[in-house]
Scaffold this motif. Structure first.
Motif, PDB file in Angstrom:
ATOM      1  N   ALA A   1       0.834  -1.203   0.000  1.00  0.00           N
ATOM      2  CA  ALA A   1       0.000   0.000   0.000  1.00  0.00           C
ATOM      3  C   ALA A   1       0.867   1.250   0.000  1.00  0.00           C
ATOM      4  CB  ALA A   1      -0.928  -0.004   1.214  1.00  0.00           C
ATOM      5  N   LEU A   2       1.990   1.194   0.740  1.00  0.00           N
ATOM      6  CA  LEU A   2       2.869   2.368   0.804  1.00  0.00           C
ATOM      7  C   LEU A   2       3.527   2.678  -0.529  1.00  0.00           C
ATOM      8  CD1 LEU A   2       4.904   2.134   4.119  1.00  0.00           C
ATOM      9  CD2 LEU A   2       3.619   4.098   3.273  1.00  0.00           C
ATOM     10  N   THR A   3       3.969   1.629  -1.252  1.00  0.00           N
ATOM     11  CA  THR A   3       4.626   1.909  -2.530  1.00  0.00           C
ATOM     12  C   THR A   3       3.614   2.464  -3.532  1.00  0.00           C
ATOM     13  OG1 THR A   3       4.348  -0.388  -3.197  1.00  0.00           O
ATOM     14  CG2 THR A   3       6.491   0.218  -2.302  1.00  0.00           C
ATOM     15  N   SER A   4       2.307   2.278  -3.263  1.00  0.00           N
ATOM     16  CA  SER A   4       1.292   2.910  -4.116  1.00  0.00           C
ATOM     17  C   SER A   4       0.941   4.302  -3.602  1.00  0.00           C
ATOM     18  CB  SER A   4       0.009   2.079  -4.147  1.00  0.00           C
ATOM     19  OG  SER A   4       0.281   0.792  -4.638  1.00  0.00           O
ATOM     20  N   SER A   5       0.778   4.435  -2.283  1.00  0.00           N
ATOM     21  CA  SER A   5       0.333   5.738  -1.770  1.00  0.00           C
ATOM     22  C   SER A   5       1.388   6.818  -2.030  1.00  0.00           C
ATOM     23  CB  SER A   5       0.014   5.654  -0.281  1.00  0.00           C
ATOM     24  OG  SER A   5       1.180   5.345   0.446  1.00  0.00           O
ATOM     25  N   ILE A   6       2.673   6.427  -1.957  1.00  0.00           N
ATOM     26  CA  ILE A   6       3.691   7.445  -2.231  1.00  0.00           C
ATOM     27  C   ILE A   6       3.577   7.931  -3.679  1.00  0.00           C
ATOM     28  CG2 ILE A   6       5.365   6.787  -0.456  1.00  0.00           C
ATOM     29  CD1 ILE A   6       6.849   5.113  -2.374  1.00  0.00           C
ATOM     30  N   SER A   7       3.149   7.029  -4.583  1.00  0.00           N
ATOM     31  CA  SER A   7       3.052   7.453  -5.980  1.00  0.00           C
ATOM     32  C   SER A   7       1.838   8.361  -6.201  1.00  0.00           C
ATOM     33  CB  SER A   7       3.003   6.237  -6.906  1.00  0.00           C
ATOM     34  OG  SER A   7       1.745   5.617  -6.848  1.00  0.00           O
ATOM     35  N   MET A   8       0.820   8.236  -5.331  1.00  0.00           N
ATOM     36  CA  MET A   8      -0.321   9.160  -5.450  1.00  0.00           C
ATOM     37  C   MET A   8       0.073  10.538  -4.939  1.00  0.00           C
ATOM     38  SD  MET A   8      -3.082   6.708  -3.681  1.00  0.00           S
ATOM     39  CE  MET A   8      -3.062   4.986  -4.119  1.00  0.00           C
ATOM     40  N   LEU A   9       0.708  10.545  -3.752  1.00  0.00           N
ATOM     41  CA  LEU A   9       1.074  11.828  -3.153  1.00  0.00           C
ATOM     42  C   LEU A   9       2.110  12.553  -4.010  1.00  0.00           C
ATOM     43  CD1 LEU A   9       0.669  13.712  -0.761  1.00  0.00           C
ATOM     44  CD2 LEU A   9       2.442  12.490   0.486  1.00  0.00           C
ATOM     45  N   GLU A  10       2.922  11.770  -4.718  1.00  0.00           N
ATOM     46  CA  GLU A  10       3.956  12.356  -5.567  1.00  0.00           C
ATOM     47  C   GLU A  10       3.348  13.311  -6.619  1.00  0.00           C
ATOM     48  OE1 GLU A  10       7.095  12.285  -5.167  1.00  0.00           O
ATOM     49  OE2 GLU A  10       7.793  13.034  -7.096  1.00  0.00           O
ATOM     50  N   VAL A  11       2.109  13.030  -7.054  1.00  0.00           N
ATOM     51  CA  VAL A  11       1.520  13.865  -8.122  1.00  0.00           C
ATOM     52  C   VAL A  11       1.352  15.317  -7.658  1.00  0.00           C
ATOM     53  CG1 VAL A  11      -0.434  14.140  -9.710  1.00  0.00           C
ATOM     54  CG2 VAL A  11       0.424  11.850  -9.173  1.00  0.00           C
ATOM     55  N   PRO A  12       0.586  15.597  -6.585  1.00  0.00           N
ATOM     56  CA  PRO A  12       0.490  16.997  -6.158  1.00  0.00           C
ATOM     57  C   PRO A  12       1.796  17.538  -5.576  1.00  0.00           C
ATOM     58  CG  PRO A  12      -0.782  15.577  -4.679  1.00  0.00           C
ATOM     59  CD  PRO A  12      -0.345  14.729  -5.837  1.00  0.00           C
ATOM     60  N   VAL A  13       2.609  16.678  -4.967  1.00  0.00           N
ATOM     61  CA  VAL A  13       3.850  17.183  -4.374  1.00  0.00           C
ATOM     62  C   VAL A  13       4.831  17.633  -5.462  1.00  0.00           C
ATOM     63  CG1 VAL A  13       5.936  16.491  -3.099  1.00  0.00           C
ATOM     64  CG2 VAL A  13       3.685  15.983  -2.172  1.00  0.00           C
ATOM     65  N   ALA A  14       4.926  16.860  -6.551  1.00  0.00           N
ATOM     66  CA  ALA A  14       5.814  17.275  -7.643  1.00  0.00           C
ATOM     67  C   ALA A  14       5.344  18.619  -8.197  1.00  0.00           C
ATOM     68  CB  ALA A  14       5.827  16.226  -8.750  1.00  0.00           C
ATOM     69  N   TYR A  15       4.017  18.794  -8.272  1.00  0.00           N
ATOM     70  CA  TYR A  15       3.491  20.067  -8.787  1.00  0.00           C
ATOM     71  C   TYR A  15       3.867  21.213  -7.849  1.00  0.00           C
ATOM     72  CZ  TYR A  15       0.152  23.696 -10.048  1.00  0.00           C
ATOM     73  OH  TYR A  15      -0.422  24.891 -10.393  1.00  0.00           O
TER      74      TYR A  15
ATOM     75  N   SER B   1       6.262  21.345  -5.735  1.00  0.00           N
ATOM     76  CA  SER B   1       7.686  21.649  -5.628  1.00  0.00           C
ATOM     77  C   SER B   1       8.269  22.148  -6.949  1.00  0.00           C
ATOM     78  CB  SER B   1       8.473  20.471  -5.048  1.00  0.00           C
ATOM     79  OG  SER B   1       8.652  19.484  -6.019  1.00  0.00           O
ATOM     80  N   GLU B   2       7.736  21.682  -8.089  1.00  0.00           N
ATOM     81  CA  GLU B   2       8.351  22.126  -9.348  1.00  0.00           C
ATOM     82  C   GLU B   2       7.674  23.358  -9.943  1.00  0.00           C
ATOM     83  OE1 GLU B   2       9.734  19.187 -12.009  1.00  0.00           O
ATOM     84  OE2 GLU B   2       9.991  17.698 -10.438  1.00  0.00           O
ATOM     85  N   SER B   3       6.326  23.403  -9.900  1.00  0.00           N
ATOM     86  CA  SER B   3       5.674  24.558 -10.499  1.00  0.00           C
ATOM     87  C   SER B   3       5.540  25.704  -9.514  1.00  0.00           C
ATOM     88  CB  SER B   3       4.282  24.195 -11.013  1.00  0.00           C
ATOM     89  OG  SER B   3       4.382  23.558 -12.258  1.00  0.00           O
ATOM     90  N   LYS B   4       5.484  25.385  -8.223  1.00  0.00           N
ATOM     91  CA  LYS B   4       5.279  26.450  -7.232  1.00  0.00           C
ATOM     92  C   LYS B   4       6.514  26.687  -6.370  1.00  0.00           C
ATOM     93  CE  LYS B   4       1.064  27.101  -8.474  1.00  0.00           C
ATOM     94  NZ  LYS B   4       0.942  28.178  -9.437  1.00  0.00           N
ATOM     95  N   ASN B   5       7.612  25.986  -6.728  1.00  0.00           N
ATOM     96  CA  ASN B   5       8.893  26.210  -6.033  1.00  0.00           C
ATOM     97  C   ASN B   5       8.892  26.006  -4.533  1.00  0.00           C
ATOM     98  OD1 ASN B   5      10.432  26.756  -8.253  1.00  0.00           O
ATOM     99  ND2 ASN B   5       9.635  28.864  -8.369  1.00  0.00           N
ATOM    100  N   MET B   6       8.025  25.123  -4.044  1.00  0.00           N
ATOM    101  CA  MET B   6       8.032  24.852  -2.612  1.00  0.00           C
ATOM    102  C   MET B   6       9.101  23.784  -2.353  1.00  0.00           C
ATOM    103  SD  MET B   6       4.680  23.680  -0.485  1.00  0.00           S
ATOM    104  CE  MET B   6       3.483  24.941  -0.564  1.00  0.00           C
ATOM    105  N   PRO B   7       9.865  23.862  -1.281  1.00  0.00           N
ATOM    106  CA  PRO B   7      10.823  22.780  -1.023  1.00  0.00           C
ATOM    107  C   PRO B   7      10.081  21.443  -0.914  1.00  0.00           C
ATOM    108  CG  PRO B   7      11.110  24.597   0.520  1.00  0.00           C
ATOM    109  CD  PRO B   7       9.877  24.893  -0.256  1.00  0.00           C
ATOM    110  N   ARG B   8      10.707  20.369  -1.414  1.00  0.00           N
ATOM    111  CA  ARG B   8      10.017  19.079  -1.505  1.00  0.00           C
ATOM    112  C   ARG B   8       9.448  18.616  -0.156  1.00  0.00           C
ATOM    113  NH1 ARG B   8       9.375  13.852  -3.400  1.00  0.00           N
ATOM    114  NH2 ARG B   8       9.553  14.326  -5.581  1.00  0.00           N
TER     115      ARG B   8
END
Ligand code: PHE
Length: 447
Positions: free
Chosen positions: A325-339, A341-348
């Protein structure tokens, strides 16, 4: 700006992407769908739809992702035209919302896995009341374990691609597979298992086109491959340009189907063994009782037949489920977090805690209104959003992004792509067949 993360090897990517794909959808969701949708008929339709629809859309996501090498919103923008930027924003934001909503219900179920895992220790120690609290449905249990699961998910995402995501996925997925195979072998020694295999492996072909079954199989295929939310696009963005991406995608799809089929081989016979031992699973009308609880009913019943080894096997099984479940949930959270951190320049790390905290609030709202919101959020995200967003991805690769640019992208890591089978079929296929098929299936299920 810090360098973007990248998977360190081909195996690391396959295991991480397979880690995203393989999760509660395969081991909790798939058997429930099989048991409530006519056994083998569902398995058949699900496998056909994974090949016909899910794999081509997986490829669309991976290719867009690796081309743009950024978060999902910016990736879709990168392959849009001036006139379709609005559609790119719509698709990207809708995907991000869907990923977050999936995480919000997923973490509740994952919390149950952690509770059952600790329940195994409680049983070993003879703590009967504690075990009862851990394994019975209650507000307090659901809230506490949801929190625990979020803390784990957020901490891993906060530490980035190779330190967090890769390290977990590569070590623990193989352990889960091994345990499942051992359990399947054990099941074979139990009375009642043979009937389970018959139901599971003999499709009743008169049912394979049943509208409900087809739409459930479609959403299962999308959910199981983590499609239609941008997860695979993000994972694609971390793949090196020297890899043959068509092959990588095929390995991920094959592993995902393989694990779903294995989970069915475990849970469906376990269900018939439990029936044989007097556990009630279907009501008088033949409907599955407490379907959300299927594996929490039949697997513990199976572990009980193992005598003193039972609690140990339970601990192992539920710990590996938590990891899946964790290896899946991290991939879900990665979607908004990448946005963020990359589009809004927030530290990861900050992005992971802020976004994770917000999604946790949604989970709490669901926990407090479980009966209505839990099935509603699942239906909204998996039945409607994922297939429709998948369709929009096809529109981008089929109709908007220039065909020669797509070929150039695939050729990196696969120089002879032009002459291969993939390039002969896939472009036309995602342009016409996939969108029409998704629409036709929706139409079919509405009528
Ligand atoms: N594929 C995962 C599973 O089967 C769920 C998932 C859906 C993960 C969407 C990421 C994105 O459990």
């Amino acid at each position: 700006m810090a360098a973007r993360g990248e998977f360190s090897s081909r195996t690391a990517f396959v295991l991480a992407a397979a880690g995203s794909a393989i999760g509660l959808g395969n081991i909790w969701g798939f058997p429930i769908q099989v048991a409530s949708n006519g056994g083998g008929a569902f398995v058949f339709t699900y496998i056909v739809l994974t090949f016909l629809l899910a794999y081509p859309i997986l490829m669309a996501e991976l290719i867009i992702g690796r081309h743009a090498k950024t978060d999902t919103v910016s990736s879709i923008l990168a392959v849009s035209s001036p006139g379709t930027r609005w559609l790119a924003y719509l698709t990207g934001y809708w995907g991000m919302l869907t990923a977050s909503l999936i995480l919000s219900f997923y973490s509740i179920i994952a919390g149950w896995m952690i509770a059952y895992f600790i329940g195994g220790f409680a049983e070993l120690l003879g703590l009967v009341d504690v075990k009862a609290w851990l394994t019975e449905f209650s507000l307090s249990r659901n809230i506490i374990f949801c929190f625990v699961f979020y803390s784990l998910t957020i901490s891993i995402v906060a530490s980035g691609v190779s330190g967090g995501i890769e390290r977990w996925s590569t070590r623990l997925m193989p352990a889960l597979l091994l345990l499942m195979v051992l359990l399947i072998a054990y099941i074979a020694t139990q009375d009642g298992a043979a009937e389970g295999w018959r139901v599971y492996l003999q499709p009743d072909f008169s049912r394979v086109l049943n509208p409900d079954l087809v739409i459930n199989a479609l959403s299962q295929a999308f959910f199981s491959l983590s499609l239609g939310v941008g997860t695979m696009m993000i994972y694609g963005s971390y793949v090196s340009k020297s890899e043959n991406i068509a092959k990588l995608g095929a390995s991920v799809a094959a592993l995902d189907i393989g694990v779903a089929v294995l989970a069915g081989l475990l849970v469906i016979p376990a269900m018939y063994v439990a029936l044989h031992n007097g556990v009630t699973i279907y009501d008088d009308a033949g409907n599955l009782i407490a379907s959300d609880n299927l594996i929490f009913t039949v697997l513990p019943a199976l572990f009980e037949t193992m005598g003193s080894a039972g609690p140990v096997v339970a601990i192992l099984f539920f710990s590996l489920m938590t990891i899946a479940a964790l290896t899946s949930s991290i991939s879900m959270l990665e979607v908004p977090v990448a946005y963020a951190s990359e589009s809004k320049n927030m530290p990861r790390a900050k992005a992971a805690w802020v976004v994770g905290g917000l999604v946790l609030l949604i989970s709490l709202v669901i926990v407090f209104n479980f009966g209505t919101l839990f099935p509603l959020v699942i239906a909204f995200t998996t039945k409607y959003s994922e297939p429709l967003i998948g369709l929009l991805f096809c529109v981008f690769v089929g109709w908007i992004w220039h065909r020669n640019h797509i070929l150039d992208e695939i050729k990196q890591g696969y120089p002879d792509a032009e002459n291969g089978l993939f390039w002969k079929i896939w472009p036309t296929y995602v342009k016409f067949v996939c969108p029409l098929l998704v629409l036709a299936l929706f139409w079919h299920s509405m009528s």
